[in-house]
Design a protein around this motif. Structure first.
Motif, mmCIF file in Angstrom:
data_model
loop_
_atom_site.group_PDB
_atom_site.id
_atom_site.type_symbol
_atom_site.label_atom_id
_atom_site.label_comp_id
_atom_site.label_asym_id
_atom_site.label_seq_id
_atom_site.Cartn_x
_atom_site.Cartn_y
_atom_site.Cartn_z
ATOM 1 N N ARG A 304 33.983 82.797 9.000
ATOM 2 C CA ARG A 304 34.253 83.270 7.640
ATOM 3 C C ARG A 304 34.122 84.795 7.669
ATOM 4 N NH1 ARG A 304 31.148 80.270 2.990
ATOM 5 N NH2 ARG A 304 32.964 81.012 1.826
ATOM 6 N N PRO A 305 35.104 85.474 8.238
ATOM 7 C CA PRO A 305 34.988 86.928 8.349
ATOM 8 C C PRO A 305 34.985 87.579 6.966
ATOM 9 C CG PRO A 305 37.182 86.210 9.004
ATOM 10 C CD PRO A 305 36.383 84.970 8.749
ATOM 11 N N MET A 306 34.249 88.659 6.868
ATOM 12 C CA MET A 306 34.155 89.354 5.595
ATOM 13 C C MET A 306 35.519 89.941 5.241
ATOM 14 S SD MET A 306 31.561 89.449 3.700
ATOM 15 C CE MET A 306 30.180 89.248 4.809
ATOM 16 N N GLN A 307 35.911 89.797 4.008
ATOM 17 C CA GLN A 307 37.143 90.432 3.551
ATOM 18 C C GLN A 307 36.784 91.493 2.529
ATOM 19 O OE1 GLN A 307 40.317 87.676 2.758
ATOM 20 N NE2 GLN A 307 39.316 86.065 3.930
ATOM 21 N N GLU A 308 37.745 92.348 2.255
ATOM 22 C CA GLU A 308 37.402 93.500 1.436
ATOM 23 C C GLU A 308 38.566 93.886 0.551
ATOM 24 O OE1 GLU A 308 35.070 96.679 3.551
ATOM 25 O OE2 GLU A 308 36.723 97.928 2.841
ATOM 26 N N PHE A 309 38.283 94.224 -0.693
ATOM 27 C CA PHE A 309 39.299 94.948 -1.476
ATOM 28 C C PHE A 309 38.596 96.066 -2.209
ATOM 29 C CE2 PHE A 309 38.172 91.265 -4.194
ATOM 30 C CZ PHE A 309 37.685 91.933 -5.306
ATOM 31 N N GLN A 310 39.414 96.920 -2.764
ATOM 32 C CA GLN A 310 38.872 98.149 -3.284
ATOM 33 C C GLN A 310 39.589 98.499 -4.582
ATOM 34 O OE1 GLN A 310 38.577 100.939 -0.038
ATOM 35 N NE2 GLN A 310 39.532 102.471 -1.320
ATOM 36 N N ALA A 316 43.433 98.797 -4.516
ATOM 37 C CA ALA A 316 44.415 97.815 -4.959
ATOM 38 C C ALA A 316 44.704 97.938 -6.454
ATOM 39 C CB ALA A 316 43.895 96.415 -4.654
ATOM 40 N N ALA A 317 43.882 98.670 -7.175
ATOM 41 C CA ALA A 317 44.111 98.899 -8.604
ATOM 42 C C ALA A 317 43.891 100.378 -8.883
ATOM 43 C CB ALA A 317 43.133 98.065 -9.434
ATOM 44 N N PRO A 318 44.747 100.977 -9.701
ATOM 45 C CA PRO A 318 44.668 102.430 -9.887
ATOM 46 C C PRO A 318 43.492 102.861 -10.756
ATOM 47 C CG PRO A 318 46.314 101.496 -11.343
ATOM 48 C CD PRO A 318 45.807 100.366 -10.498
ATOM 49 N N VAL A 319 43.244 104.151 -10.708
ATOM 50 C CA VAL A 319 42.262 104.756 -11.602
ATOM 51 C C VAL A 319 42.938 104.955 -12.960
ATOM 52 C CG1 VAL A 319 40.993 106.898 -12.029
ATOM 53 C CG2 VAL A 319 41.097 105.950 -9.716
ATOM 54 N N GLU A 320 42.241 104.601 -14.025
ATOM 55 C CA GLU A 320 42.798 104.797 -15.370
ATOM 56 C C GLU A 320 41.838 105.652 -16.195
ATOM 57 O OE1 GLU A 320 44.022 101.069 -17.285
ATOM 58 O OE2 GLU A 320 43.767 100.118 -15.358
ATOM 59 N N PRO A 321 42.266 106.638 -16.985
ATOM 60 C CA PRO A 321 43.661 107.031 -17.098
ATOM 61 C C PRO A 321 44.155 107.775 -15.853
ATOM 62 C CG PRO A 321 42.263 108.460 -18.425
ATOM 63 C CD PRO A 321 41.378 107.401 -17.866
ATOM 64 N N ASP A 322 43.522 108.822 -15.428
ATOM 65 C CA ASP A 322 43.914 109.535 -14.221
ATOM 66 C C ASP A 322 42.714 110.365 -13.806
ATOM 67 O OD1 ASP A 322 43.718 111.653 -15.984
ATOM 68 O OD2 ASP A 322 45.863 111.700 -16.345
ATOM 69 N N MET A 323 42.697 110.755 -12.538
ATOM 70 C CA MET A 323 41.529 111.477 -12.043
ATOM 71 C C MET A 323 41.767 112.982 -12.167
ATOM 72 S SD MET A 323 38.531 111.166 -10.851
ATOM 73 C CE MET A 323 38.088 109.718 -9.918
ATOM 74 N N ILE A 324 41.839 113.422 -13.428
ATOM 75 C CA ILE A 324 41.938 114.860 -13.669
ATOM 76 C C ILE A 324 40.802 115.178 -14.627
ATOM 77 C CG2 ILE A 324 43.351 116.714 -14.642
ATOM 78 C CD1 ILE A 324 45.811 114.958 -13.904
ATOM 79 N N ILE A 333 36.165 107.026 -16.599
ATOM 80 C CA ILE A 333 37.271 106.601 -15.746
ATOM 81 C C ILE A 333 37.074 105.105 -15.525
ATOM 82 C CG2 ILE A 333 37.977 106.622 -13.297
ATOM 83 C CD1 ILE A 333 38.872 109.135 -14.339
ATOM 84 N N MET A 334 38.138 104.364 -15.373
ATOM 85 C CA MET A 334 37.941 102.959 -15.026
ATOM 86 C C MET A 334 39.037 102.465 -14.104
ATOM 87 S SD MET A 334 40.031 100.551 -16.794
ATOM 88 C CE MET A 334 39.167 99.441 -17.875
ATOM 89 N N SER A 335 38.805 101.289 -13.551
ATOM 90 C CA SER A 335 39.805 100.631 -12.741
ATOM 91 C C SER A 335 39.567 99.140 -12.907
ATOM 92 C CB SER A 335 39.652 101.042 -11.274
ATOM 93 O OG SER A 335 40.665 100.449 -10.500
ATOM 94 N N ARG A 336 40.656 98.368 -12.984
ATOM 95 C CA ARG A 336 40.449 96.922 -13.173
ATOM 96 C C ARG A 336 41.420 96.149 -12.307
ATOM 97 N NH1 ARG A 336 42.958 96.893 -19.297
ATOM 98 N NH2 ARG A 336 44.240 98.674 -18.796
ATOM 99 N N LEU A 337 40.947 95.015 -11.848
ATOM 100 C CA LEU A 337 41.754 94.218 -10.923
ATOM 101 C C LEU A 337 41.575 92.750 -11.258
ATOM 102 C CD1 LEU A 337 43.450 94.299 -8.246
ATOM 103 C CD2 LEU A 337 41.297 93.853 -7.059
ATOM 104 N N LYS A 338 42.714 92.069 -11.428
ATOM 105 C CA LYS A 338 42.653 90.630 -11.692
ATOM 106 C C LYS A 338 42.741 89.909 -10.354
ATOM 107 C CE LYS A 338 44.495 87.269 -14.878
ATOM 108 N NZ LYS A 338 45.244 87.070 -16.100
ATOM 109 N N ILE A 339 41.864 88.970 -10.107
ATOM 110 C CA ILE A 339 41.886 88.284 -8.817
ATOM 111 C C ILE A 339 42.538 86.912 -8.954
ATOM 112 C CG2 ILE A 339 39.926 89.528 -7.847
ATOM 113 C CD1 ILE A 339 38.229 87.032 -8.464
ATOM 114 N N ALA A 340 43.218 86.516 -7.875
ATOM 115 C CA ALA A 340 44.039 85.302 -7.936
ATOM 116 C C ALA A 340 43.259 84.052 -7.544
ATOM 117 C CB ALA A 340 45.254 85.465 -7.026
ATOM 118 N N GLU A 341 42.204 84.242 -6.723
ATOM 119 C CA GLU A 341 41.479 83.064 -6.233
ATOM 120 C C GLU A 341 39.985 83.203 -6.480
ATOM 121 O OE1 GLU A 341 42.744 82.177 -2.059
ATOM 122 O OE2 GLU A 341 44.452 83.354 -2.782
ATOM 123 N N ASP A 342 39.291 82.081 -6.365
ATOM 124 C CA ASP A 342 37.827 82.125 -6.450
ATOM 125 C C ASP A 342 37.287 82.916 -5.264
ATOM 126 O OD1 ASP A 342 38.136 80.365 -8.535
ATOM 127 O OD2 ASP A 342 37.237 78.639 -7.506
#
Ligand code: HEC
Length: 457
Positions: A304-310, A316-324, A333-342
């Protein structure tokens, strides 16, 4: 193979951000009427501080003897009261992690009373024994690879290096844990990747220099540095790089997961690369740092190798609104990511640079439930831990993970690298400490029933 690293000096110091962080759980203990070092203070320091504040522990001064402690008595009490020390930026009331360092409030009160009453020594025969600190906190390794010795001249400022630690093995194998062991008290932090060579694409990994001076602000010189370290394949192409396989901060303990979870494929030819190994300033003596890497082999492949997202910068998901971040502003600043699996979350790593003020991450499940991940009310650039949960945290499919950061680009931010404040951006993922980043790295496994009951400790 004998090389020694003796580079020019680089001045770079990072201020420690100071403020306050509320109370803590109150145990049944009370503050004694008379507080002495040997009876009360030493046991507190040995429990909370000397893992780092001892020779080779990572902090630049020791808190073992009465003389050590008396000399710095006022700052000991102050740093404990403000919870700057022991360093643990994550809020333990939000979520808890393996190895968290939180002092209880009675201990803090004891330190304060001791200082107020003139820091008395107490009966010498009451002095407790110093705990044993084995060189490896994870046990006896199967293989030890020396890091090129690094010479640090007396009274030198901080220093950043890019270091290669090559190895060659008789055959491909697996590792359960790759651990960095500091060879002096001067190693401040390490973030190490692994270069994995195809056996027939590199005659030897042992060529090139093993060490190049490199400030973290200097990513433009990276390609040239990689060439000096002889990292590319013999045909000039680049081998596979696996990020963050060996990390170190003072007091951090290498994490060996239960069998089959996590772990690494270790090709017979490889090298570890410390991107910006940071040596703190030296005292009155020259130091030759002889750190090394411990490898703990694993008989079974990481099934069960470790997997990674960022999330966030380069993720995998942008910075909102922008990094200025405009001068004289405090910007969320925020970032949000919807995941497809458990998924089963194992380790998380929030990352910001010097303007960081606070960080929070959580998931919202399709049911509307909030799953807490981490809250860092007072961001500290110096202490960017990889936080491992005591038990894996399940996040169900179709949840959204939110990471929220606040940046302080005013002059009230003592870490602001510019005075007066300037416009700051992420410059396409530049790792310069004076540019900004917003990242939330999640190491996880695809969920299996029962994961949430497996203890990772
Ligand atoms: C996880 C390792 C670690 C632990 C545990 C730890 N310290 Fe530290 N401490 C450090 C390091 C590293 C520094 C130097 C910080 C720097 O150079 O930026 C430091 C700095 C300090 C300072 C100087 C602060 C300053 O502003 O320069 C004091 C005082 C201190 N520690 C006291 C303590 C006390 C008291 C404890 C226990 C209650 C403790 N530390 C626990 C690693 C640790």
């Amino acid at each position: 193979m004998k090389q020694i690293c003796n580079t020019a000096l680089l001045a770079s110091t990072i201020a420690v951000l100071a403020s306050c962080n509320g109370g803590n759980k109150t145990p049944q203990k009370t503050v004694p009427d008379v507080v002495t070092f040997t009876e009360h203070v030493a046991p507190i320091l040995y429990n909370n501080c000397t893992v780092c504040h001892r020779p080779y522990g990572g902090a630049h001064f020791s808190l073992i003897s009465y003389d050590d402690a008396r000399r710095t008595a006022a700052s000991i009490a102050y740093s404990a009261k403000t919870r700057i020390m022991p360093p643990w930026p994550a809020d333990p009331h939000y979520t808890e992690f393996i190895g968290q360092r939180i002092m209880d409030s009675v201990d803090i009160a004891i330190l304060e009373k001791w200082v107020k009453e003139g820091a008395p020594e107490g009966p010498k025969d009451k002095m407790p024994l110093l705990p044993q600190y084995p060189a490896s906190l994870a046990g006896r390794p199967d293989m030890r690879i020396p890091v090129v010795p690094v010479f640090l001249k007396a009274n030198s400022p901080d220093k950043f290096l890019l270091i290669k630690v090559p190895y060659e093995l008789p055959a491909d194998t697996f590792a359960a844990l790759i651990e960095f062991v500091p060879g002096s008290g001067n190693v401040h932090h390490v973030n190490g990747d692994m270069v994995k060579y195809d056996f027939d694409k590199k005659k030897t990994t042992l060529g090139g220099v093993y060490c190049v001076t490199m400030e973290p602000t200097d990513t433009t010189k990276l390609v040239e540095a990689f060439r000096k370290l002889d990292l590319p394949n013999d045909d000039g192409s680049y081998p596979i790089l696996q990020k963050s396989v060996v990390n170190y901060l003072p007091g951090a303990i290498g994490q060996k997961y239960p069998d089959g979870i996590g772990g690494y494929f270790l090709p017979r030819k490889g090298a570890f690369i410390f991107n910006d190994i940071h040596y703190g300033f030296t005292g009155k003596d020259d130091v030759t740092d002889t750190s090394y890497i411990n490898i703990f082999f694993s008989k079974i492949p990481p099934n069960r190798p470790m997997q990674e997202f960022q999330l966030g910068t380069l993720g995998a998901a942008p910075v909102e609104p922008d990094m200025i971040i405009l001068p004289n502003t405090v910007k969320p600043i925020m970032s949000r990511l919807k995941i497809a699996e458990d998924i089963s979350v194992v380790t998380i790593n929030p990352h910001m640079h010097l303007l960081g003020k606070s960080f929070k991450a959580y998931a919202v499940a399709p049911t509307g439930d909030t799953i807490r991940l981490i809250s860092i009310p007072r961001w500290d650039f110096n202490w960017q831990y990889f936080y491992t949960f005591k038990k894996m945290v399940k996040i169900p499919a179709h949840s959204t993970i939110y990471a929220e950061g606040v940046y302080d680009n005013t002059k009230n931010n003592l870490n602001n690298p510019f005075s007066p404040p300037q416009i700051i951006t992420d410059r396409n993922g530049s790792m310069k400490a004076t540019d900004e980043m917003f990242q939330f790295i999640v190491s996880y496994l695809p969920y299996k029933p029962g994961d949430e009951n497996i203890s990772l400790e």
